[in-house]
Design a protein around this motif. Sequence first.
Motif: not given
Lengths: 573, 357
Positions: A566-573
């Motif tokens: 759930w990091s910004k720019g990560g896999k879910q972004w």
Amino acid sequence: MRAKRTWLVLALAILAALAVGGLVASRGEADEQQLEEVKDGEVTQQGEIDHPGEEEPVPPESVTKVGDNITIVSNTMTPPPGGWAFKEFPSPNPWHFVDIETDPEAPPGSADTDTGSAIKISVEGVPETAGAWPLKGEGNLTPPPGGQGTAEFHWSAKVAKAKLTLTVENNLTECMEGRYCTYTATITGSFPQSGVIWFVFHYTRADGTTWQDEDWSYDLVEDNTAVADQVLEDDPDHKFTTPIWAEATNSGVTAVSNTLNIDVYELWIEYFRDNATGKDWEICVGDAIAHSAIASSDCTSWEWDTPDGVPDAWNPDGSSIDEKDGTDIQIGYSDLASASNSWFGEAYGTVKVFCEDGEGNNHTFYSTTMNQKAKVFFPPAVGVDGQAPSEDNPPCWYVFWRQVASNSQRPVPGLEDFEYKHMASYGESYIEKDSFLWFDTVILRVGIPAGGTHYPGGMLINGIEFGGATGIDCCREVVEHEKQHNVYSLAIQEGAADTDPAVAGFNWVGDMLPDSGEAALGCVVGNKDTFNLAGLKAPAYGGYGDGEYGVMVHARGQTGNAAADWSKGGKQW
Amino acid sequence: MVIRCPPIVALFAAVAVSLMSGDVCLSEPQSNTEADVTPPTADDIENAVRLLSSESMAERNKGVLALFGYVNREDLKDLKDKASLFRQASTSPDVRFAYKLASLLARFPRDPETVTEAEKALGNSTKTEKAPQTPGQGKASSESPYGKEQSQIVAAIAYLERHSPASVEGYLKGKEYDSIPASVRAFFGANPMLMQIREVYIGKMLDSYLAWAPPQGRPDQPNPFREALLVERGGVVAYVAKNRDRLSQPKMNIGLIWLLGEIGDSACFEILAQEYRLHPGYRTAVSLAACTGSLQISKLLESLTDDQLQVFLKHILTPEAYGQIKGFNRNQIRDYWIQHFGEIRQRCVQRSQPQFG
């Protein structure tokens, strides 16, 4: 002579009914206060006509609006017997422009009164100013062959002006569903006031069906209160438009009001998103959130919140938190300091919006009604306090990627064993020999770049392409890389041979890769750096390039758990 | 004493000062422009001096700039209350302003009171300075150049460099480079004594860097001296050029090849080109390309045979880029390199950054 008089009376009666009793209403769309024209008063004979019978006047049968200023009042008359027929008739001055037409189904000049069938007479066109106006039939009744009587109709009618104005409280043009609204119909001008005036208020429901409410009054003003219907479920606009109009009737005169178009809204979230990227339902702690609600413009006392959790996990705040829409709310870093990785994503992402409508009714809407929750992300590169990271204030990626997410997965398995060191290296690892205690300490550390891109630009070693992994995948590669170093080191400590001889600059034996593992990797025992990592990766690898190559091969392609990132720019972004 | 200089020099000086101030305003008429050639009146000078004590730093800088203009045009020979203005400089929270104002005051005839004041400030600052830091920590180099505490010493050196150089020498004598405040190192880099101290420091650091090896059993350890050397990149380049023979015989240390590639200065072109001719290899090729200026491309291409050139290009280009130029003649290769100069250089500089872990 009696027949002739009777026909005249009938014609007069019909036209009187047309002119006096018939409503000529204009429901102007552009100007709702537009005057309504009412033909009223006596009808005077301008010519003579023979007619065989006499009939009672009848009220108008229909009122048809054909334009802003033109209404057709239709009526039926029973024509005199004997073959009377309409014919075209010019309309020179001073005749005004009131037309009498035959039944539209009967072609001009062909209507034959011999049939005895009803002929519809329409009056079309109304003078713009009040007064007594001569009316002239455009058609004409031609006497039958050998018959007697004139061939023309000539009348005049008194034209009166009256208007029915419909207004709504506070001049509303929109309101929330369920709101009580009071409408006021007001008659001005020459309208009959003898006896009661009947008012009919016409409304339209959300599904398009109409309903009406009647009331009577002795005076020219009448109020009516109605509740705005509920917006239909799944209405894509979250509003409907209800046209509202009124009629007033008295003594055969009917006036029709202007139409008010009221937009009725339900409270809804138009959007809730990251302001910088415009990603719907994705927000990041510390970043501006763009938000907007759908509601009528009279709503006030707005409140936005993410109420999930006890106490609330996320507490958005900012100058537009109490606005219908805006771009200045964000979740503060104070929330991040107490957060864990399981909080991110949709776990606590219900968005609530509240407002009060113009009548003081409370409206609350939860995003779950629309099957939506905000996905909450964290900014990976700063500390949980939003400041630049440091040794004591590790970056968020380190803090949260080592924790279990709401799906019970760790974004980077193994990272929980690592310390954070604020260094320019991806990671480091070694086994610290302790001379006092009986056990050794395994040191595993990740550094600043481990949250970024592994080997930017790539690296071709022994025909294998390394590098390019980003975010959790980069971090996972680093974790596996460093752990594998310790696997080799432990094996060597426990007796595995590592016999590569010392070379200039690296005055120790071994290359941190057990001899037994060299062949499988294509390395050569006796060469500390078979694949020239000293030239490709960093000069220090001249002393243990083979060990480094071994761990690179081991870690290559290892990935994190995308669903837990759930990091910004990560896999879910 | 007034330094006489031609107007063009004065103009450059004023521009340089304004650039240092960081608040250049090109649209604003300055005292050196054509529109402002009339000699300043007493009021003009007084106004400029008054600006020096303004609350606004922009106004203060404007005042300094105006006075520099008057001095450069020789319209202003001296100022009253120089000691007082010096105190103003040395107590400024903005060390850049302190430097500019003290440099301006130094342009006027020697003022014994100011000299005394400045010498006293140097003496005081010596007592309060920190002890030298461990080489390689690089902390002194990353120190903020701003701060009231550094204004005093910067202002003092700026004034004394002209009116009492011995005092400055006395201050610097015996000091380790990394114990000298960062702002002093930044503003007085051309001071001969400071240059000497820096050279000694870089020599030591570079030797430590080249001698360093990771401890056995401790993988992925970066060289602890690298960052400090990168901070002094200009000094490193000068040092390497000066000690070229020693550093490249019999073969250049691979750590130095990496470092020069990371610095990416075209002043290192010759030494790396020579190294590549003698010992061609991937690392040297990449560092050499990182240090090749656009005007040096032709020279490099001429120094390589066809086969050597192909190997060199394969080292420095991406496989895709190398595929594009396959079959090109030398002129076409040169044109391609010039056309893609920025990206080729950037890639090679990036590939000269060591990767640990």
